[in-house]
Design an enzyme around this catalytic site. Sequence first.
Site, PDB file in Angstrom:
ATOM      1  N   GLU A   1      79.374  54.395  -2.966  1.00 28.08           N
ATOM      2  CA  GLU A   1      79.134  54.938  -4.305  1.00 28.08           C
ATOM      3  C   GLU A   1      79.259  56.450  -4.249  1.00 28.08           C
ATOM      4  O   GLU A   1      78.986  57.055  -3.212  1.00 28.08           O
ATOM      5  CB  GLU A   1      77.677  54.653  -4.719  1.00 28.08           C
ATOM      6  CG  GLU A   1      77.483  53.428  -5.539  1.00 28.08           C
ATOM      7  CD  GLU A   1      76.026  53.257  -5.995  1.00 28.08           C
ATOM      8  OE1 GLU A   1      75.656  52.113  -6.172  1.00 28.08           O
ATOM      9  OE2 GLU A   1      75.286  54.243  -6.150  1.00 28.08           O
TER      10      GLU A   1
ATOM     11  N   HIS B   1      63.327  57.743  -1.379  1.00 25.44           N
ATOM     12  CA  HIS B   1      63.905  56.809  -2.367  1.00 25.44           C
ATOM     13  C   HIS B   1      62.898  55.788  -2.882  1.00 25.44           C
ATOM     14  O   HIS B   1      63.289  54.792  -3.490  1.00 25.44           O
ATOM     15  CB  HIS B   1      65.136  56.068  -1.804  1.00 25.44           C
ATOM     16  CG  HIS B   1      66.217  56.988  -1.353  1.00 25.44           C
ATOM     17  ND1 HIS B   1      66.792  57.931  -2.157  1.00 25.44           N
ATOM     18  CD2 HIS B   1      66.851  57.110  -0.160  1.00 25.44           C
ATOM     19  CE1 HIS B   1      67.712  58.611  -1.494  1.00 25.44           C
ATOM     20  NE2 HIS B   1      67.758  58.133  -0.268  1.00 25.44           N
TER      21      HIS B   1
ATOM     22  N   ARG C   1      62.494  40.845 -12.095  1.00 23.97           N
ATOM     23  CA  ARG C   1      61.062  40.525 -11.950  1.00 23.97           C
ATOM     24  C   ARG C   1      60.254  41.550 -12.739  1.00 23.97           C
ATOM     25  O   ARG C   1      60.814  42.478 -13.303  1.00 23.97           O
ATOM     26  CB  ARG C   1      60.676  40.653 -10.482  1.00 23.97           C
ATOM     27  CG  ARG C   1      61.044  42.027  -9.950  1.00 23.97           C
ATOM     28  CD  ARG C   1      60.468  42.318  -8.595  1.00 23.97           C
ATOM     29  NE  ARG C   1      61.197  43.339  -7.896  1.00 23.97           N
ATOM     30  CZ  ARG C   1      61.085  44.646  -8.061  1.00 23.97           C
ATOM     31  NH1 ARG C   1      60.251  45.120  -8.970  1.00 23.97           N
ATOM     32  NH2 ARG C   1      61.800  45.511  -7.371  1.00 23.97           N
TER      33      ARG C   1
HETATM   34  P1  ADP Z   1      66.916  50.269  -3.433  1.00 26.94           P
HETATM   35  O1  ADP Z   1      67.263  48.960  -4.091  1.00 26.94           O
HETATM   36  O2  ADP Z   1      67.112  50.259  -1.950  1.00 26.94           O
HETATM   37  O3  ADP Z   1      65.576  50.801  -3.861  1.00 26.94           O
HETATM   38  P2  ADP Z   1      68.453  51.760  -5.425  1.00 26.94           P
HETATM   39  O4  ADP Z   1      69.883  51.480  -5.629  1.00 26.94           O
HETATM   40  O5  ADP Z   1      67.490  51.189  -6.439  1.00 26.94           O
HETATM   41  O6  ADP Z   1      68.023  51.309  -3.954  1.00 26.94           O
HETATM   42  O7  ADP Z   1      68.221  53.320  -5.343  1.00 26.94           O
HETATM   43  C1  ADP Z   1      66.976  53.891  -4.989  1.00 26.94           C
HETATM   44  C2  ADP Z   1      67.018  55.392  -5.187  1.00 26.94           C
HETATM   45  O8  ADP Z   1      68.041  55.978  -4.350  1.00 26.94           O
HETATM   46  C3  ADP Z   1      67.389  55.857  -6.599  1.00 26.94           C
HETATM   47  O9  ADP Z   1      66.289  55.869  -7.474  1.00 26.94           O
HETATM   48  C4  ADP Z   1      67.913  57.250  -6.308  1.00 26.94           C
HETATM   49  O10 ADP Z   1      66.871  58.161  -6.057  1.00 26.94           O
HETATM   50  C5  ADP Z   1      68.677  57.054  -5.007  1.00 26.94           C
HETATM   51  N1  ADP Z   1      70.097  56.717  -5.271  1.00 26.94           N
HETATM   52  C6  ADP Z   1      70.641  55.484  -5.361  1.00 26.94           C
HETATM   53  N2  ADP Z   1      71.970  55.543  -5.632  1.00 26.94           N
HETATM   54  C7  ADP Z   1      72.281  56.857  -5.722  1.00 26.94           C
HETATM   55  C8  ADP Z   1      73.503  57.587  -5.976  1.00 26.94           C
HETATM   56  N3  ADP Z   1      74.658  56.969  -6.185  1.00 26.94           N
HETATM   57  N4  ADP Z   1      73.431  58.941  -6.006  1.00 26.94           N
HETATM   58  C9  ADP Z   1      72.261  59.597  -5.776  1.00 26.94           C
HETATM   59  N5  ADP Z   1      71.089  58.975  -5.523  1.00 26.94           N
HETATM   60  C10 ADP Z   1      71.086  57.618  -5.482  1.00 26.94           C
END
Ligand code: ADP
Length: 502
Positions: free
Chosen positions: A200, A235, A292
Site C-alpha cells: 500500500e 498502530h 464485530r
Molecule cells: P491492523 O488490522 O493490523 O490493526 P490496519 O490496517 O487497521 O491494521 O491499520 C492500523 C493502523 O496502521 C492505522 O490506523 C494507521 O495508523 C496505520 N496504517 C495502516 N495503513 C496505513 C497506510 N497505508 N499509511 C499510513 N498508515 C497506515
Amino acid sequence: MFKRILIANRGEIAVRIIRAASEMDIETVAVFSDADRLALHTRLADYAYHIGLSPSQESYLVIDRILDAAQKSGAEAIHPGYGFLAENADFARAVADAGLTFIGPPPQAIEDMGLKTRAREIMIAAGVPVTPGTESAIDPGPEAAKIAEQVGYPVLIKAASGGGGKGMRVVETPDDLIKAMESASREAASAFNNPQIYIEKYLEGPRHIEVQLLADQYGHTIHLNERECSIQRRHQKVVEEAPSPVITPDLRAQIGAAAIKAARACGYYNAGTVEFLLDRNKNFYFIEMNTRLQVEHPVTEMTTGIDLVKEQFKIAAGEKLTIQQEDVTIHGHAIECRVYAEDPLNNFYPSTGMVKYLHPPAGPGIRNDSGIYEGGEISIYYDPLISKLVAWGRDRSEAIVRMRRALQEYHITGVRSNIPFCLLVVEHPKFIEGDFDTHFISDHFRIEDMAPGPVDKEKIAAIAAVLAYHAKPAASVSASQPQNDGVSPWLSSGRRLGLRTR
Ligand code: ADP
C-alpha cells in the site's frame, strides 16, 4: 426476542453485553476459564459454565467447548464480543450448524473482510476508494518493485490476514523493498498462518477515521457517524473520540455513504465498522472492515444515544432496524481512554496482579466500562485492560475537561496503570486543539524519557506523612483504605509522577 444468550467472551465486553441483555430481560450465560472463576462477568451472568484452562487456546478459543456450554445451558444465541472468536468465520458457521444464532454478521462477510486483499478487491469493484497499492497479494520480486515504484515511496507492506498492527513494514527506498517483504511474509506466516502480503502507499501523517454501521437482514443499512482513532501507540488505538474534530457535515455524509457502500458490497448485516485513513487533503481511503462490535463503540453510543448491543440482539433475532438515517444525530462529544494495567515508566510493560484498591471515577458525563473489581486479578493470560473510561460533554472542550477530572479521580493500586500517560495525552495542547494525526504519540512523547522526574522532597515528606497516618490501626481508618505498596494513589497524575512530554 431471545430468552437466553451465551457470551463467548470475558472481561469488560462480556460485562457490557450482560448489561444490555439484562435491560432487555434476556437471560445470560457466561463461560469462564480457570483464571476467571471469580471474574466479574462470571459473577454477573445468570448462569456460568467452566470451559477450560486459563490460556485462551484452552478455553475461550475452543469452539466445541463453547458450543457444548450453549447446548447445556439452553442458550439460543451466541454473542462473540470482540477478539477471541469474534472474527472467525468457522465459528460463526459452527454456531449456525448447531442450530443457534450467531449475534453478528454472515460468515461469508467475516471471511471476505478478514482477508485484507479480498476486502480490497471487493471495495475496488464496488467503487469505494482504497489506499493506492496492489489489488491482490504479491510475492517479493520484480513485479512488486515495479508497483512500489508506481505507487511511490514510502510504501507499506501489509499482511493479507493481518491484525493488531502485526506484519507491517514501512519501506522508504527501493533497496529495502525485497528484504522487508520477505521478513513481513515470514512474520505473517507465523502470526496468521498465511504468508501472503501486499503493498500500500504509506500515507504521511494520516488520521484514522472509522464509520459505525448498523444493517438489518432486509437490506436497510445506516451509518452512526464517525469515530476518530488517531491517537495510537504502535498502530494500536489508545484514545478515541466521536465526532472527529476535523470532519465537516459534508465530509461525514460522503464517508458515511462510502461505508454503507462497503457494507452492501460484502452483503453485511448486524453492527460493523469501516476503517478509513484521511490524508492531509481530506481524501479518505478504505483500509479494512471490522466485522464485530469495536472496543471503542461507547463513544458512538454516548453521542447518538443508540445502544449498539441491543441493536445487535434485535438484528440477530430477525427484527427490522427501526432507526432511519435521518434519525441519527450527534449529541455533544465523547472521548474514550483505554485504561490498561501497564507501566508507562517501563515501556508500557503489562503489570499483572491483584487489584488492591480501586476507586473508579464517576459523576456527570462519565461512563466506565470495566470487568474488574477491588480484590480481583489482572491475569497474565489476557489483555490487561482495566477499563474503558468514557467522558461525555456538550462539546469537545467539556468532554476533555471531564476526562481530565475523571483520570485524576481514578485511583488503583496493586497494579500499575497507564492513567498518568492518558492524562498527558488529554492535557497536551495539540490534542486540545484537535491538531494531530496517527503519529501524535511518537511525535510528542519519547517513551524512553518516561523515567521518574526529579524528586520533590517536600512532596514526598507530605505523602509519607499521609501514608503513615493511614497505616495506623486507628478506628477511624476504614479497612478499605489503601496500603502503601509503592503505587500510591496520590501519585496518579502524570506530572506528579514526573512523566515528561517532548
Ligand atoms: P491492523 O488490522 O493490523 O490493526 P490496519 O490496517 O487497521 O491494521 O491499520 C492500523 C493502523 O496502521 C492505522 O490506523 C494507521 O495508523 C496505520 N496504517 C495502516 N495503513 C496505513 C497506510 N497505508 N499509511 C499510513 N498508515 C497506515
